[in-house]
Design a protein around this motif. Structure first.
Motif, short mmCIF file in Angstrom:
data_model
loop_
_atom_site.label_atom_id
_atom_site.label_comp_id
_atom_site.label_asym_id
_atom_site.label_seq_id
_atom_site.Cartn_x
_atom_site.Cartn_y
_atom_site.Cartn_z
N TYR A 277 10.45 -54.06 14.10
CA TYR A 277 10.59 -54.30 12.44
C TYR A 277 11.90 -54.18 12.12
O TYR A 277 11.75 -53.30 12.01
N ASP A 304 12.32 -61.52 18.03
CA ASP A 304 12.62 -63.13 16.85
C ASP A 304 11.40 -62.80 15.91
O ASP A 304 10.42 -62.15 16.55
N LYS A 305 11.83 -63.35 14.88
CA LYS A 305 10.26 -63.32 14.08
C LYS A 305 8.71 -63.86 14.55
O LYS A 305 8.15 -63.32 14.05
N ASN A 308 7.25 -61.77 16.72
CA ASN A 308 6.64 -60.33 15.93
C ASN A 308 4.64 -60.74 15.62
O ASN A 308 4.26 -61.60 15.42
N TYR A 311 3.65 -62.94 13.26
CA TYR A 311 3.85 -63.88 13.31
C TYR A 311 2.93 -65.29 13.47
O TYR A 311 1.43 -65.02 13.88
N PRO A 325 6.88 -61.35 8.99
CA PRO A 325 7.90 -61.30 10.10
C PRO A 325 9.55 -61.83 9.35
O PRO A 325 10.27 -61.69 9.48
N TYR A 326 8.73 -62.86 8.26
CA TYR A 326 9.92 -63.30 7.07
C TYR A 326 10.89 -62.38 6.47
O TYR A 326 12.10 -62.23 6.54
N TYR A 328 11.43 -59.26 7.38
CA TYR A 328 11.83 -58.79 8.60
C TYR A 328 13.62 -59.11 8.43
O TYR A 328 14.13 -58.46 8.93
N GLU A 329 13.16 -60.55 8.82
CA GLU A 329 14.39 -61.08 9.56
C GLU A 329 15.47 -61.36 8.31
O GLU A 329 17.01 -61.14 8.17
N TYR A 431 12.70 -71.67 4.90
CA TYR A 431 11.92 -71.20 5.70
C TYR A 431 10.37 -72.29 5.07
O TYR A 431 10.69 -73.32 4.15
#
Length: 455
Positions: A277, A304-305, A308, A311, A325-326, A328-329, A431
Motif C-alpha cells: 500500500y 498494482d492496484k 490490492n 480491489y 486501491p485507487y 494508493y495509486e 478511473y
C-alpha cells in the motif's frame, strides 16, 4: 556533511543490541503453500510451546485446519503450552467488503470450536490496541513453535495459505534461535497476558458476551503501556557475524520507526523497499528523496492496484472500500511525478507486482546486501502512527544469506512491470465512473486526507 550524516545513521545501527544467528538455522520459504505446510508441520511436531500471534485467524478452510491442528497438538500432549492472540476488533466483525448474510464472526467461531473440544484448552485471546479498530490494530508478527520463530506478514486464512485458487503473496522465514524465540515470548507474556484489557474469546466457562465489553479506560492504559514496552534479551554488539535484532513499536517515536529511518539513511549504494500500500509517512518520503539526491539507487516494489486485497473487479458490485486501491495509486503517481528525472537515469526503480487475480502483501527492506528487515509494517501512515508493529532486523556483514536473499528478490520481481514514466499509471480521469465520482466528492472536503491517515 553527507558522510558525517551517513556515519551517524550507521552508528545507530551498529549500537543496536543483537542476537547471534547460525546461517544454517535460517530457512527462507518462497511461496504461500510452503508457508502453510511448514506451519502445519511445526504445529503437529511441537513438543513444548506454540504461540500464534496474528491479526486474524479466519473462519474458513485454512483457518479451520490450523485451529484444529492446535487442538490436536494439545490433545496429544496435554502439557504443551498453546496460546493464540488475535486483534479483538477484527475478531468481532465480519470481513470488510464481505457478505452480510453470514452473521457469525471469528470470535463466535472460536467459541464454537472450544465447545466441540470441551476437555482441551487452547485459549484464544482478543487484543485491543485501541478503542476502535480504525485507530489501531494488533499487527505483531511471528509464530513461536518451540525454539523456532516462523516470521511472516501473513495472517491465517485461505488466501494467505493458498488453500484455494487465489493466494496473497508475502515473505516467509523459519528461524531456529532459542534466545530470539524467548525474547518474543517474554514480550507476549508480560505485555499481553498480564493485562486486564486482554481477555479470552473462547472461554466456555464464562458468558460469551461478557468478553466483548472491555472498558475503554483499560484499553487506553494498555495502549499507553505498549508505547514504552520493548523486547528483553541479553544482546551482543558483534559487528562481524550474522545477527538478528527484534524490534517492536507503537507510535511515531517508536524504536522500530527510528530504525527504519536510520536504515534508509545509512545506505552506501542501494536499497529495495517492498510495500503493498503506497501511502508513506512524509518522513520516509523525504528520506528516500534525500538518498536519491545523494546518488543512491532506490527500488520500490509495490502492488498494482488490481493486486490490492481491497480491489473490486468491475464484474462485481462496487462498494466504498473499493476506492482504496485507487487512492494508493494516486499517492504513487504523485510521488514519482516529481522524480521523473531519477526514473530516467535509473536511480529510481518502480516495479508494479501483478499476477492474475492474486494479491500482493510483501513488506520489507534490503539495504546494501548487508541488512534485511523482515516486518509486517506497511511503511504507511497507519503503521507509523496507530498500529502495534514489529520487525526482525538481520545484519549479514559476510553475505552468508546471499543465495536466499537473491532467490527471494528474484521471485518477488518475477511478476513485476518496471515503470518508465509516471503517466503509465492511470490518472483519476481514467478511473471507472463510480470511482471518479466518489474521489471528486471527497476531495473538496479533504476527507481523502483523513482516509490516508487510517489506511
Amino acid at each position: 556533511m553527507f558522510l558525517e550524516n551517513s556515519n551517524k545513521h550507521q552508528q545507530y545501527l551498529i549500537q543496536l543490541p543483537k542476537i547471534s544467528q547460525n546461517v544454517a538455522d535460517i530457512q527462507t520459504l518462497y511461496s504461500p503453500k510452503d508457508f502453510y505446510h511448514t506451519l502445519l508441520k511445526a504445529i503437529l511436531g511441537a513438543k513444548h510451546r506454540i504461540y500464534i500471534v496474528s491479526l486474524y485467524l479466519e473462519k474458513d478452510q485454512g483457518g479451520e485446519v490450523i485451529l484444529n491442528a492446535l487442538y490436536q497438538a494439545r490433545k496429544v500432549n496435554p502439557n504443551i503450552d498453546i496460546v493464540v492472540l488475535v486483534d479483538l476488533h477484527r475478531a468481532q466483525r465480519s470481513r470488510i467488503g464481505g457478505s452480510n448474510t453470514i452473521n457469525t464472526t471469528n470470535a463466535d467461531w472460536y467459541y464454537q470450536i472450544a465447545e466441540s473440544y470441551p476437555d482441551v484448552n487452547v485459549p484464544v485471546y482478543g487484543v485491543p490496541i485501541n478503542t476502535r479498530e480504525a485507530l489501531g490494530i494488533l499487527h505483531l508478527k511471528g509464530f513461536i513453535v518451540d525454539n523456532n520463530v516462523i516470521y511472516s506478514g501473513a495472517s491465517i486464512n485461505n488466501v494467505y495459505l493458498h488453500k484455494q485458487n487465489k493466494y496473497r503473496y508475502d515473505r516467509y522465514y523459519m528461524i531456529n534461535n532459542q534466545l530470539l524465540a524467548d525474547s518474543l515470548l517474554i514480550y507476549i507474556k508480560q505485555q499481553f497476558l498480564t493485562k486486564s484489557a486482554v481477555n479470552k474469546l473462547n472461554d466456555i466457562t464464562c458468558n460469551k458476551s461478557s468478553n466483548c465489553h472491555i472498558k475503554n479506560y483499560n484499553i487506553r492504559l494498555f495502549r499507553h503501556s505498549l508505547r514504552y514496552a520493548d523486547y528483553c534479551y541479553e544482546g551482543s554488539t558483534a559487528q562481524d557475524e550474522l545477527t538478528i535484532t527484534p524490534l517492536v513499536g507503537l507510535g511515531t517515536k517508536s524504536i522500530l520507526n527510528q530504525t527504519i529511518h536510520h536504515l534508509i539513511c545509512s545506505i552506501n549504494t542501494n536499497i529495495t523497499l517492498c510495500t503493498p500500500y503506497f501511502n508513506m509517512p512524509a518522513k520516509l518520503s523525504r528520506d528516500l528523496v534525500s538518498q536519491l539526491r545523494k546518488g543512491k539507487q532506490i527500488e520500490v516494489i509495490v502492488g498494482d492496484k488490481t493486486a490490492n486485497d481491497f480491489y473490486i473487479n468491475s464484474d462485481n458490485h462496487f462498494k466504498i472500500i473499493g476506492i482504496l486501491p485507487y487512492l494508493y495509486e494516486i499517492n504513487l503517481r504523485s510521488f514519482i511525478k516529481g522524480l521523473q528525472n531519477y526514473l530516467d537515469n535509473g536511480q529510481l526503480i518502480i516495479r508494479l507486482w501483478k499476477h492474475g487475480e492474486n494479491s500482493y502483501h510483501i513488506k520489507g527492506l534490503w539495504a546494501d546486501k548487508e541488512w534485511l528487515l523482515l516486518t509486517g509494517n506497511n511503511f504507511n501512515q497507519r503503521s507509523w502512527r496507530l498500529d502495534l508493529e514489529n520487525a526482525l532486523l538481520i545484519h549479514d556483514p559476510n553475505n552468508e544469506l546471499y543465495y536466499q536473499r537473491e532467490q527471494e528478490l528474484t521471485l518477488i520481481r518475477t511478476y513485476t512491470k518496471m515503470l518508465n514514466h509516471y503517466t503509465e499509471l492511470q490518472s483519476i480521469a481514467d478511473y471507472p465512473v463510480n470511482v471518479r465520482k466518489i474521489i471528486r466528492r471527497l476531495r473538496p472536503i479533504l476527507i481523502h486526507r483523513l482516509i490516508n491517515q487510517i489506511i
